[in-house]
Design a protein around this motif. Structure first.
Motif, mmCIF file in Angstrom:
data_model
loop_
_atom_site.group_PDB
_atom_site.id
_atom_site.type_symbol
_atom_site.label_atom_id
_atom_site.label_comp_id
_atom_site.label_asym_id
_atom_site.label_seq_id
_atom_site.Cartn_x
_atom_site.Cartn_y
_atom_site.Cartn_z
ATOM 1 N N LEU A 39 -87.908 27.237 -1.847
ATOM 2 C CA LEU A 39 -86.877 26.947 -0.854
ATOM 3 C C LEU A 39 -85.880 28.101 -0.861
ATOM 4 O O LEU A 39 -85.174 28.313 -1.856
ATOM 5 N N PRO A 40 -85.802 28.867 0.219
ATOM 6 C CA PRO A 40 -84.878 30.011 0.231
ATOM 7 C C PRO A 40 -83.422 29.556 0.177
ATOM 8 O O PRO A 40 -83.049 28.562 0.797
ATOM 9 N N HIS A 41 -82.620 30.302 -0.564
ATOM 10 C CA HIS A 41 -81.214 29.906 -0.713
ATOM 11 C C HIS A 41 -80.496 29.945 0.635
ATOM 12 O O HIS A 41 -79.555 29.179 0.872
ATOM 13 N N GLU A 42 -80.939 30.821 1.543
ATOM 14 C CA GLU A 42 -80.291 30.886 2.859
ATOM 15 C C GLU A 42 -80.449 29.577 3.618
ATOM 16 O O GLU A 42 -79.526 29.132 4.302
ATOM 17 N N LEU A 43 -81.610 28.954 3.510
ATOM 18 C CA LEU A 43 -81.831 27.678 4.187
ATOM 19 C C LEU A 43 -80.993 26.577 3.535
ATOM 20 O O LEU A 43 -80.387 25.753 4.230
ATOM 21 N N LEU A 49 -76.160 22.983 3.829
ATOM 22 C CA LEU A 49 -74.846 22.563 3.363
ATOM 23 C C LEU A 49 -73.783 22.800 4.437
ATOM 24 O O LEU A 49 -72.876 21.982 4.617
ATOM 25 N N SER A 50 -73.918 23.898 5.167
ATOM 26 C CA SER A 50 -72.967 24.195 6.241
ATOM 27 C C SER A 50 -73.025 23.124 7.325
ATOM 28 O O SER A 50 -71.983 22.675 7.830
ATOM 29 N N ALA A 51 -74.230 22.721 7.697
ATOM 30 C CA ALA A 51 -74.389 21.710 8.745
ATOM 31 C C ALA A 51 -73.781 20.373 8.321
ATOM 32 O O ALA A 51 -73.102 19.707 9.110
ATOM 33 N N ILE A 52 -74.020 19.987 7.074
ATOM 34 C CA ILE A 52 -73.452 18.727 6.583
ATOM 35 C C ILE A 52 -71.929 18.836 6.481
ATOM 36 O O ILE A 52 -71.197 17.901 6.823
ATOM 37 N N TRP A 109 -75.161 28.394 -5.310
ATOM 38 C CA TRP A 109 -73.820 27.897 -5.638
ATOM 39 C C TRP A 109 -73.862 26.739 -6.648
ATOM 40 O O TRP A 109 -72.895 26.004 -6.788
ATOM 41 N N HIS A 110 -74.976 26.574 -7.342
ATOM 42 C CA HIS A 110 -75.171 25.379 -8.165
ATOM 43 C C HIS A 110 -74.139 25.230 -9.284
ATOM 44 O O HIS A 110 -73.934 24.126 -9.795
ATOM 45 N N LYS A 111 -73.483 26.316 -9.674
ATOM 46 C CA LYS A 111 -72.486 26.228 -10.736
ATOM 47 C C LYS A 111 -71.094 25.905 -10.199
ATOM 48 O O LYS A 111 -70.154 25.719 -10.973
ATOM 49 N N LYS A 112 -70.958 25.843 -8.885
ATOM 50 C CA LYS A 112 -69.654 25.594 -8.278
ATOM 51 C C LYS A 112 -69.462 24.116 -7.966
ATOM 52 O O LYS A 112 -70.418 23.340 -7.914
ATOM 53 N N ILE A 172 -66.890 23.732 -2.407
ATOM 54 C CA ILE A 172 -67.834 24.430 -1.527
ATOM 55 C C ILE A 172 -67.782 23.853 -0.115
ATOM 56 O O ILE A 172 -67.674 24.580 0.883
ATOM 57 N N MET A 173 -67.851 22.536 -0.009
ATOM 58 C CA MET A 173 -67.925 21.897 1.302
ATOM 59 C C MET A 173 -66.609 22.029 2.072
ATOM 60 O O MET A 173 -66.605 22.203 3.300
ATOM 61 N N GLU A 174 -65.493 21.959 1.379
ATOM 62 C CA GLU A 174 -64.208 22.147 2.046
ATOM 63 C C GLU A 174 -64.059 23.578 2.555
ATOM 64 O O GLU A 174 -63.571 23.803 3.665
ATOM 65 N N ASP A 175 -64.504 24.549 1.757
ATOM 66 C CA ASP A 175 -64.433 25.956 2.185
ATOM 67 C C ASP A 175 -65.338 26.208 3.386
ATOM 68 O O ASP A 175 -64.946 26.903 4.336
#
Length: 431
Positions: free
Chosen positions: A196-200, A205-208, A237-240, A245-248
């Motif tokens: 699964l590419p990280h870009e996807l 996450l951006s869409a959600i 971003w798994h360590k964040k 992340i979602m607010e940003d």
């Protein structure tokens, strides 16, 4: 250098696995079409408004269909089809930003858009394997002859295609949540997981994030939260912290979403447009075309985007656009905020209804359609504090504007659709 939609954007070739896969898939489909092998392909398509959720859900499921079957006896070819013309894609600046962050090729060259199809949808729908519908309860009329394989939607279930599999309707913030959960469930049950590419993952996450207002509690379900956690765990971003992340992401995308200062009224009508044909069994009553536009500003501000900055010109430009695409009934849904005090703002919505008589309906039918749609809107309990717009007495024939404090398109669309369907039934009984 001009982009393919006329915007001045320098060319930027995509990098990374998602861009490479998407571009190669588009190329392979066109090669297969040329060779008469369209029947090997599945189209994954969202709604024609082409928002970030719809686009991302289509890309994610097309990627999953291909990669999850790659090492099986029945590999599948799948491609995401954006049902938005290429020259309208940049009318959503948030999409442009999200795709840039996902390292996709500029000018949307990695993506297949409706105007790039080598055949009209009515013809192609009879040749392909089938369609998967995301972020919409059923396919548009032009895809009627295609087999509906699966449906993923977070709107009202209208009961269409009960045999589709998977067929998931769930009231969550984002359709990408539903697609992402199904994708990860199936991925984790495979003998060997595909890449699964990280870009996807970050695009998902951006869409959600944008549909859930950064996972704010009032706008988020448990499914949105749980699926976001699963996606984040696999991303760079798994360590964040998920909330950070979602607010940003939401802040960034919302800022981009508001960058519409240079848009004309025609751009505003096109940027978030949904519509389709409604059939009738009666020979007396024609097929009716319904269209819904959503615009994030008041009618007063929209009027300032017209050539003459006058009320009459808003309706002239709206009529020119709807004549171009052959729409009979247009409902424009506007929203904006007003300050109630120094700290608080109140959301105000406007509904603009117009019916034209030069496409499929005559004058008498247009008048009757306007009457029943008006009655439905004015009788809807969901539209709180509905009242005529302050300039309603200046409006012309079959034109009306209301203000209210209720819901948006998800609320208004079924109200008007049901009114039109009932009108058709009434006309049929009158024969």
């Amino acid at each position: 250098m001009s982009g393919r939609n006329g915007s001045a954007e320098s060319y930027r070739e995509g990098v990374g696995h998602l861009s490479e896969w998407s571009r190669n898939t588009k190329k392979e489909f066109l090669i297969d079409w040329q060779a008469g092998k369209s029947d090997e392909w599945t189209f994954v398509q969202g709604n024609e408004a082409g928002d970030l959720d719809s686009m991302t859900a289509a890309l994610a499921w097309a990627y999953h269909l291909e990669h999850s079957t790659m090492n099986t006896d029945h590999p599948r070819k799948a491609i995401a089809l954006l049902q938005t013309p290429s020259d309208a894609l940049d009318l959503r600046p948030e999409n442009k930003l999200a795709l840039k962050k996902a390292k996709m090729t500029s000018r949307h060259e990695d993506l297949l858009t409706i105007d790039e199809l080598p055949e009209d949808p009515e013809t192609l729908s009879r040749k392909i394997t089938g369609v998967v519908i995301v972020d919409h309860p059923k396919p548009l009329r032009r895809w009627d002859d295609a087999k509906v394989l699966s449906i993923f939607d977070h709107h009202e279930d209208r009961g269409a295609f009960p045999d589709a599999e998977p067929r998931v309707f769930e009231k969550v913030a984002s359709c990408t949540t539903i697609v992402g959960r199904q994708m990860l469930d199936e991925l984790e049950s495979l003998p060997e997981e595909y890449h699964l590419p990280h870009e996807l993952l970050e695009l998902m996450l951006s869409a959600i994030a944008i549909d859930s207002n950064g996972l704010k509690p009032d706008d988020t379900t448990d499914a949105d939260l749980t699926t976001s956690k699963r996606i984040l765990k696999r991303s760079r971003w798994h360590k964040k912290d998920l909330k950070d992340i979602m607010e940003d992401l939401e802040d960034e995308l919302e800022d981009a979403q508001g960058q519409i200062d240079d848009f004309s009224l025609r751009d505003l009508l096109r940027r978030d447009w949904k519509g389709d044909l409604v059939d009738t069994p009666s020979p007396r009553t024609p097929t009716v075309s319904l269209g819904f536009a959503s615009i994030p500003m008041s009618m007063d501000d929209q009027i300032q985007r017209t050539d003459f900055k006058e009320l009459f010109d808003w309706f002239a430009e709206e009529a020119a656009w709807t004549a171009e695409i052959g729409v009979d009934i247009t409902v424009c849904l506007s929203k904006y905020k007003i300050k109630t005090n120094k700290k608080h703002k109140k959301k105000i919505r406007e509904i603009t209804l117009t019916v034209r008589s030069d496409v499929r309906v005559d004058e008498d039918q247009a008048d009757d359609l306007f009457r029943v749609a008006t009655l439905a809107i004015e009788g809807a309990e969901e539209l709180k504090n509905l009242k005529p717009w302050y300039r309603a007495d200046e409006l012309g024939h079959r034109q009306m504007v209301w203000t209210h404090e209720g819901g948006g398109r998800k609320i208004v669309t079924p109200i008007v659709e049901k009114a039109v369907i009932n009108w058709e039934m009434h006309q049929d009984r009158a024969v």
